[in-house]
Scaffold this active site. Sequence first.
Site, PDB file in Angstrom:
ATOM      1  N   ARG A 106     112.758  39.832  61.773  1.00  0.00           N
ATOM      2  CA  ARG A 106     112.093  38.763  62.527  1.00  0.00           C
ATOM      3  C   ARG A 106     113.106  37.932  63.299  1.00  0.00           C
ATOM      4  O   ARG A 106     112.850  37.499  64.423  1.00  0.00           O
ATOM      5  CB  ARG A 106     111.296  37.880  61.566  1.00  0.00           C
ATOM      6  N   ASP A 166     103.054  34.882  53.141  1.00  0.00           N
ATOM      7  CA  ASP A 166     103.918  35.416  52.089  1.00  0.00           C
ATOM      8  C   ASP A 166     103.424  34.968  50.712  1.00  0.00           C
ATOM      9  O   ASP A 166     103.415  35.751  49.757  1.00  0.00           O
ATOM     10  CB  ASP A 166     105.359  34.942  52.282  1.00  0.00           C
ATOM     11  N   ARG A 169     100.441  36.998  49.841  1.00  0.00           N
ATOM     12  CA  ARG A 169     100.859  38.335  49.393  1.00  0.00           C
ATOM     13  C   ARG A 169     101.378  38.269  47.952  1.00  0.00           C
ATOM     14  O   ARG A 169     101.090  39.145  47.129  1.00  0.00           O
ATOM     15  CB  ARG A 169     101.949  38.875  50.310  1.00  0.00           C
ATOM     16  N   HIS A 193     110.347  32.495  56.569  1.00  0.00           N
ATOM     17  CA  HIS A 193     109.370  33.591  56.600  1.00  0.00           C
ATOM     18  C   HIS A 193     110.148  34.828  57.024  1.00  0.00           C
ATOM     19  O   HIS A 193     110.235  35.172  58.201  1.00  0.00           O
ATOM     20  CB  HIS A 193     108.257  33.278  57.604  1.00  0.00           C
TER      21      HIS A 193
END
Length: 331
Positions: A106, A166, A169, A193
């Site tokens: 990312r 996150d 998850r 993140h």
Amino acid sequence: MFEKILIPNPSAEKPSSLKPRKGVIIGLGQVGLACAYSLLIQDCFDELILQDIAEEKLAGEVMDFSHGMPFLAPTDLKAGTVADVGQNADIVIITAGVAQRDGETRLSLVERNISVYKSILHDVVKYCPDCIILVVSNPVDILTYVTLKITGFPSSRVIGSGTVLDSARFRALLAQEMGIDARSVHAYIIGEHGDSEVAVWSSANVGGMKIVPDGWDNLAKDEQDKLSEIYFNVKNAAYEIIQRKGYTSYAIGLATTDIVKAILNSQERVLTVSGLMTGLYGIEDICLSVPRVINERGILKTVNLTLSEEEEKLLVESARVLREVFDRVTF
């Protein structure tokens, strides 16, 4: 001919004093579309503006959505821009940017997406000066910080989707392992993140019962291995999904909707959004995720979460990683 079908009611001429809930989504790629779909079916806005540089595709998406309106609560859905039809929106959601490639981190998206944001934010500031900006594009922490600096908005009104997904998850995989409803698991991922994110094992619990009651070091080796595997799968979930289908979309659309509902309904909900750090854990002047209270003003408060010594060390390291990247970019 329609004048004969719908007869005006003279007593209804006075406009309603209720302010319509107005939102804008900038960027209608897979993530933007998933956000739009989730927001529409959960009746979040009275008016929703969709903006994208691919105008023909955008027009087709709006047509497609509009044909489903008989199945939904009424929403005035339009294709357009902040400048022409999105003025004075309550929330501007930015999902625009280049997509993360297979195998790409990312943070490697930084330079490419900063240039996209610079072209977007001028109009947001001009036409929606009182809005809350919700940053969803990656790398979300860096772009949240960039947005804060470019717009000059108060830090309460610049929010990144952060580790809300996150954390979801994390809860989902823990629930799967224990065979219970994910809503009964309370656990956070904080920090970036991305690759340096931190699992807060010290407070993770089910019904008040801690998952790691006596600290990480007192777990048996096989228990540590199982929990480490869960953390690894959380951290690398996006890479695996991108490898398999090319992009992530549905879960981030749902996560974005959760944040929007917390704002519009002033829920004072605790969510791990990305925002400006102002000294907590010794971290300042960078955006990352910790649990924060969200209401109609944006970020109302930050939760002073008690971390273990190792978790705090990892969070500080996550902030260092983000600072190192940000110090290399120009905007």
